[in-house]
Design a protein around this motif. Structure first.
Motif, PDB file in Angstrom:
ATOM      1  N   THR A 296       5.621  34.651 -85.317  1.00 48.03           N
ATOM      2  CA  THR A 296       5.883  33.268 -84.937  1.00 48.03           C
ATOM      3  C   THR A 296       6.583  33.230 -83.581  1.00 48.03           C
ATOM      4  O   THR A 296       7.724  33.664 -83.461  1.00 48.03           O
ATOM      5  N   ARG A 297       5.891  32.697 -82.594  1.00 46.50           N
ATOM      6  CA  ARG A 297       6.501  32.605 -81.263  1.00 46.50           C
ATOM      7  C   ARG A 297       7.456  31.417 -81.241  1.00 46.50           C
ATOM      8  O   ARG A 297       7.206  30.406 -81.894  1.00 46.50           O
ATOM      9  N   ARG A 298       8.531  31.554 -80.482  1.00 47.37           N
ATOM     10  CA  ARG A 298       9.483  30.463 -80.358  1.00 47.37           C
ATOM     11  C   ARG A 298       9.618  30.068 -78.897  1.00 47.37           C
ATOM     12  O   ARG A 298       9.725  30.937 -78.031  1.00 47.37           O
TER      13      ARG A 298
ATOM     14  N   LYS B 121      18.389  31.678 -75.209  1.00 40.93           N
ATOM     15  CA  LYS B 121      17.074  32.313 -75.148  1.00 40.93           C
ATOM     16  C   LYS B 121      17.154  33.773 -75.589  1.00 40.93           C
ATOM     17  O   LYS B 121      16.380  34.227 -76.422  1.00 40.93           O
ATOM     18  N   TYR B 122      18.119  34.507 -75.001  1.00 33.57           N
ATOM     19  CA  TYR B 122      18.214  35.927 -75.340  1.00 33.57           C
ATOM     20  C   TYR B 122      18.800  36.142 -76.728  1.00 33.57           C
ATOM     21  O   TYR B 122      18.448  37.080 -77.414  1.00 33.57           O
TER      22      TYR B 122
ATOM     23  N   LYS C 119      15.850  34.910 -79.000  1.00 29.52           N
ATOM     24  CA  LYS C 119      14.530  35.384 -78.596  1.00 29.52           C
ATOM     25  C   LYS C 119      13.479  34.268 -78.578  1.00 29.52           C
ATOM     26  O   LYS C 119      12.459  34.341 -79.241  1.00 29.52           O
ATOM     27  N   ALA C 120      13.813  33.236 -77.849  1.00 27.63           N
ATOM     28  CA  ALA C 120      12.859  32.145 -77.667  1.00 27.63           C
ATOM     29  C   ALA C 120      12.581  32.032 -76.173  1.00 27.63           C
ATOM     30  O   ALA C 120      13.485  32.171 -75.360  1.00 27.63           O
ATOM     31  N   ARG C 121      11.352  31.799 -75.834  1.00 21.56           N
ATOM     32  CA  ARG C 121      11.002  31.714 -74.410  1.00 21.56           C
ATOM     33  C   ARG C 121      11.273  30.313 -73.877  1.00 21.56           C
ATOM     34  O   ARG C 121      11.127  29.334 -74.603  1.00 21.56           O
TER      35      ARG C 121
ATOM     36  N   ASP D 153      10.618  31.781 -68.501  1.00 22.21           N
ATOM     37  CA  ASP D 153       9.290  32.343 -68.722  1.00 22.21           C
ATOM     38  C   ASP D 153       8.219  31.599 -67.948  1.00 22.21           C
ATOM     39  O   ASP D 153       7.280  32.198 -67.454  1.00 22.21           O
TER      40      ASP D 153
END
Lengths: 558, 473
Positions: free
Chosen positions: B238-240, B264-265, B268-270, B301
């Protein structure tokens, strides 16, 4: 006579049945006797005999069995090699050329699934040089292409600095030849550019509604023969940002299976239910219409609020023309609304260039939403919607584009105005009319010659979009490269733009093409066709000149 | 040996059958038949089928009356009658026949009327004509497009840039190119309409957080983290994404980028950043909100912006690392399936970039002007300024709403008309009321450009004050 048992996805259409005559692979028998003889096997004739005022010749020859099998084998081999190469890349035996994730973000969920890119990495990349070829001149009948080289199998390109001059352009949608850097259009656009600048910096509803836009919209309305029109900055967005304003939840959209991505996106954004009918297949459309009205919405069982049929004038990958007379008859019978996307047909079809409505001699009032683009025939950019005044008033207040998107650039508007006036003959010349005629002649000539050579050509004989079937994946790249070597720029397309086995080359004819250019192109296509064994058609036609056109000779073409 | 034994068993069985009593055999026979019947009969009774007859169907079709294609629009709909601008929409603008100073177009750097930009566009027009007659893939890529992409990438100090032919389509195409069904997008509630449409097209799960509220965003991220722990297998695919605007169109506020990058870090979401208003406005060199906060552009990103505001051309672009951006060349719908940008517009954008690079002082001038008018507009009775002092596009809202949106719009329109009659061109911010996720209150949009003189800024503030007094009191 029909070769059966082939894995063609539209066996019905391959029959090529038409209204006032039977078609077999492009040949018409328009005599009454022939029509009567054909009536037994072709139901369309009796059903719709009165709807068409002109012959409607559309053919889609079936894929030969052997070719289909070999195509699948080709993809099979490519896929196997793809897996092998991926395996080698995984173990660092082969060098990876593709860009990779940042080190700091290695532990993020991968941005796109590796599998999604399998096709890109292993199939597309091999023949990537056939697309995105950069040009550095007007996209007219001949075009200058920047030479580029790749030393790493297409992963990256280097420009050599050389320019391939005077490549015959069979790829641009320059139907009427208005892509020019001289002449009245350029002069008018230059004048407006100097006066207005290029930008608008606001939306139509705020403060980006220039007098130029109003002028354009009045002209478009009179060109189309509708009450009012509205123009937008991008053709794609005209569809995707206006369909949601017209339909919503509780409405039904009936969409042709081959509709353009912008129509699909617009339909999806609207929130309406979408049902797909077979390409240009009126029985399929009628069945959907009938079922929709009889059974209403699924689950709630409420009747649909409204039904909108989405079709295109010319389908850009098939070269087919919508069966508009039948669509209009159905729409009237079932009280549905019709949204006609004339992106490729406006300017390019019809005796006066008014598109597919003009081509069939129909009344523009019968089409509820007339949509089209300025990108192609008018050599500009943007799109329009035309229709009744109530429709346009509603769009002026509710179109996503009008509220949120920057309006058309003034010099672009001027290009459209000047070219449209030229087509209408309002500039006092017959130039526009000549262009329209030239395009129609070029189309007929080019299509006929290709068929005579034995290629499988899809679509309608009057469609300036001419798909030539290549089928096999290896031939996509080979054809594109071989043609460029011979100084001809063509468009080749494969999956996912087409069904997997129906890769093709596509030629777009233009009024700017002279007979000489077309003959040169045809000669080269003929040679490359022999070289790559592309002449798949099993219905070889005898060249027209060699043979009188009557029923006895007709038989031998089968 | 074994076969002999088996044969013996068979014989015994047959014998047993003979010896069995008849009633037993009959019973077993009946049972077997019963099983067969059960196997072949349906387990439930279908409802009485009541197929409609052909005639009934025809009657239904005859009976059905659709709604009209569009509902009627009342003649006095506030958005029906557009302002008509005669001549160029530059600093001095003629709206509805009245000469005004333009406080409504997003021409922040005054490049719309710039002679150099016009000359560059004209040269391009003379070389390439107007249209491109094709999408990028099919002979619609011009050398100018490659130049512009190159220049934008260099200007923004990123690896790659990609241009679109329409500003709106840029972020609306970029989001669905990456975010798919099942992915999760965290979005600010004040996000502009283009973002909303992009999200809708992506069909991802959307979590809205309160405008510029990092704590609220973190709460959602933490909730998601807890959710992910329950189903780690799903979480792995699942991308965030966090989608924010640099400078918000709807509120005139700057996003808290440093905090967002930390999140973000951590989670871990772009981050996707929409910079249509902040590009060419914020930062020392106009690189936008990353430069404003001194954040490395690699931490973001994807940055998207349109070229329709500061650059005063048409179209939009995305930039970032090649790994990210290149994906759009096959997956960005508005890129692949649309005709490319007319070369003259690309040439204009290149020249505008040149001017921006040559005059970095211009951004400071703009900032000073913004602050000046912000200050001047404070304390107008009945109107409040919404937006930060560094934002060149901000809103004036009613301090006390009448309670009905329609009435508010009418009042604000009267103020706009009042100003327009006195040579100040303004407009209300327009929204699609039913479609917006969080509809902002009605407002007058004020746009500051470098061309506005101090005197004009003072005059605009004075006129607005008078208008508010005349209309609201």
């Amino acid at each position: 006579p029909e070769p059966g048992g082939c894995c063609c996805r539209r066996p019905l259409r391959a029959n090529g049945c038409v209204a006032n005559g039977e078609v077999r692979n492009g040949y018409v028998r328009s005599s009454a006797a022939a029509a009567a003889a054909a009536a037994g096997q072709i139901h369309h004739v009796t059903q719709n005999g009165g709807l068409y005022k002109r012959p409607f010749n559309e053919a889609f020859e079936e894929t030969p069995m052997l070719v289909a099998v070999l195509t699948y084998v080709g993809y099979g081999v490519l896929t196997l090699f793809g897996y092998l190469r991926d395996f080698l890349r995984h173990w660092r035996i082969e060098k990876c050329h593709h860009a990779t994730e940042r080190k700091e973000q290695q532990d993020f969920v991968s941005l796109y699934q590796d599998f999604e890119n399998f096709y890109t990495r292993n199939l597309y990349m091999r023949i990537r040089d056939n697309w995105n070829r950069p040009i550095c001149s007007v996209p007219g009948a001949r075009v200058d292409i920047m030479e580029r080289q790749s030393h790493d199998y297409n992963w990256s390109f280097k420009y050599t600095g050389n320019i391939i001059k005077g490549v015959i352009n069979m790829g641009s949608y320059n139907y009427l030849g208005f892509a020019r850097n001289t002449g009245s259009c350029q002069e008018a656009a230059a004048k407006v550019l100097e006066e207005y600048g290029v930008g608008v910096c606001s939306t139509r509803q705020e403060i980006g509604n220039l007098d130029k836009h109003e002028e354009l919209e009045k002209l478009v309305a009179s060109f189309l023969g509708v009450e009012a029109a509205m123009a937008y900055g991008m053709g794609f967005a005209t569809n995707s940002m206006n369909i949601p304003a017209l339909v919503g939840k509780g409405c039904l959209i009936l969409s042709d299976e081959l509709n353009h991505a912008s129509l699909v996106l617009g339909a999806r954004l609207s929130g309406a239910t979408i049902r797909i009918f077979k390409h240009n297949n009126m029985q399929s459309l009628e069945k959907l219409l009938k079922d929709a009205i009889v059974y209403g919405q699924p689950r709630t069982r409420r009747p649909w609020k409204k039904i909108l049929i989405l079709v295109e004038g010319i389908y850009s990958m098939e070269g087919s023309i919508v069966r508009l007379p039948e669509v209009i008859a159905l729409k009237k019978k079932y009280k549905a609304y019709l949204y006609l996307d004339e992106a490729h047909s406006i300017g390019a079809l019809g005796p006066t260039g008014r598109g597919v409505v003009d081509y069939f001699g129909l009344d523009p009032q019968d089409v509820d939403v007339m949509m089209g683009t300025f990108t192609k025939s008018f050599g500009a950019s943007g799109g329009y919607i035309g229709g009744k005044k109530e429709l346009i008033d509603y769009l002026r207040t509710h179109s996503h584009s009008a509220v949120y998107a920057t309006s058309l650039s003034p010099p672009v508007v001027e290009q459209i105005v000047t070219s449209m006036k030229c087509i209408m003959g309002q500039d006092g010349t017959t130039l526009g009319k000549e262009c329209i005629q030239q395009l129609a002649e070029n189309t007929r000539y080019f299509r006929r010659r290709l068929k005579e050579m034995g290629f499988i050509i899809y679509g309608n004989e009057d469609s300036p979009v001419v798909p030539l079937m290549l089928y096999m994946p290896a031939k996509i790249g080979a054809f594109g490269r071989e043609m460029l070597k011979r100084n001809i720029g063509v468009v080749v397309v494969g999956f996912p733009a087409t069904p997997i086995i129906e890769s093709r080359a596509r030629f777009c004819l233009s009024a700017a093409h002279t007979k000489e250019i077309l003959d040169t192109a045809l000669k080269e296509i003929d040679e490359v066709g022999d070289l790559l064994q592309l002449k798949y058609s099993r219905h070889r036609l005898v060249p027209l000149l060699d043979r009188p056109f009557d029923e006895t000779t007709y038989e031998e073409t089968e | 040996m074994a076969t002999a034994a088996e044969q013996w068993v068979l014989v015994e069985m047959v014998q047993a059958l003979y010896e069995a009593p008849a009633y037993h055999l009959i019973l077993e026979g009946i049972l077997i038949l019963w099983i067969i019947r059960l196997l072949f009969s349906k387990t439930y009774k279908l409802q009485e089928r009541s197929d409609l007859t052909l005639k009934e169907k025809e009657e239904l079709i005859e009976e059905w009356q659709p709604e009209p294609l569009v509902p009627p629009v009342s003649k006095d709909h506030p958005a029906l009658n557009y302002n008509v601008v005669s001549g160029p929409p530059s600093h001095n603008i003629v709206v509805n026949g009245k000469k005004c100073v333009n406080f409504a177009s997003f021409n922040f750097l005054g490049l719309l009327d710039n002679a150099r930009v016009k000359a560059a566009a004209l040269a391009s027009l003379k070389k390439y004509g107007v249209g491109t007659c094709g999408p990028r893939g099919f002979y619609g890529t011009f050398d100018v497009h490659l130049d512009l992409e190159d220049r934008l990438a260099k200007f923004m100090k990123t690896e790659e840039a990609i241009i679109y032919s329409y500003g709106f389509a840029t972020i609306a195409s970029a989001i669905p190119a990456y975010s798919k069904r099942g992915d999760i997008v965290f979005v600010d509630r004040a996000a502009c309409f283009a973002i909303q449409k992009g999200l809708q097209a992506s069909r991802s799960d959307i979590k809205w957080f309160r405008h510029n509220d990092v704590a609220d965003l973190e709460r959602l991220l933490r909730e998601q983290e807890a959710e992910d722990l329950k189903n780690p297998r799903k979480a792995r695919v699942t991308r965030r994404f966090i989608v924010v605007e640099g400078l918000y169109m709807n509120t005139g506020t700057v996003c808290p980028l440093p905090e967002l990058v930390k999140l973000k870090y951590k989670y871990k979401a772009r981050i996707f950043l929409e910079e249509s208003l902040s590009f060419g406005v914020l930062g020392e060199h106009g690189r936008g909100v990353t430069e404003h906060f001194g954040i490395s552009i690699d931490d973001i990103d994807l940055i998207s912006a349109n070229m329709e505001n500061s650059l005063a051309s048409v179209g939009g672009f995305c930039c970032g690392r090649s790994f990210v951006i290149d994906h759009q060349r096959l997956s960005g719908q508005g890129y692949c399936f649309s005709a490319s940008l007319p070369p003259l517009l690309a040439a204009a954008a290149i020249e505008a970039l040149n001017i921006m690079e040559e005059n970095p002082g211009i951004f400071l001038v703009l900032k000073e002007k913004c602050e000046r008018i912000h200050k001047a507009l404070q304390g107008i009775s009945g109107l409040k300024v919404v937006g930060e002092p560094l934002s060149p596009a901000f809103h004036l809202q009613l301090t006390d709403s009448t309670g009905s949106r329609e009435e508010d719009v009418k009042l604000l329109q009267e103020i706009v008309n009042h100003c327009m009659n006195r040579g100040i061109a303004l407009t209300q911010a327009r929204y699609l009321e039913k479609e917006e996720k969080c509809l902002p209150p009605p407002s007058i949009r004020v746009v500051v450009t470098v061309e506005q003189t101090d005197e004009e800024l003072e005059r605009a503030a004075r006129t607005l004050k008078e208008a508010a007094r005349a209309v609201l009191l």
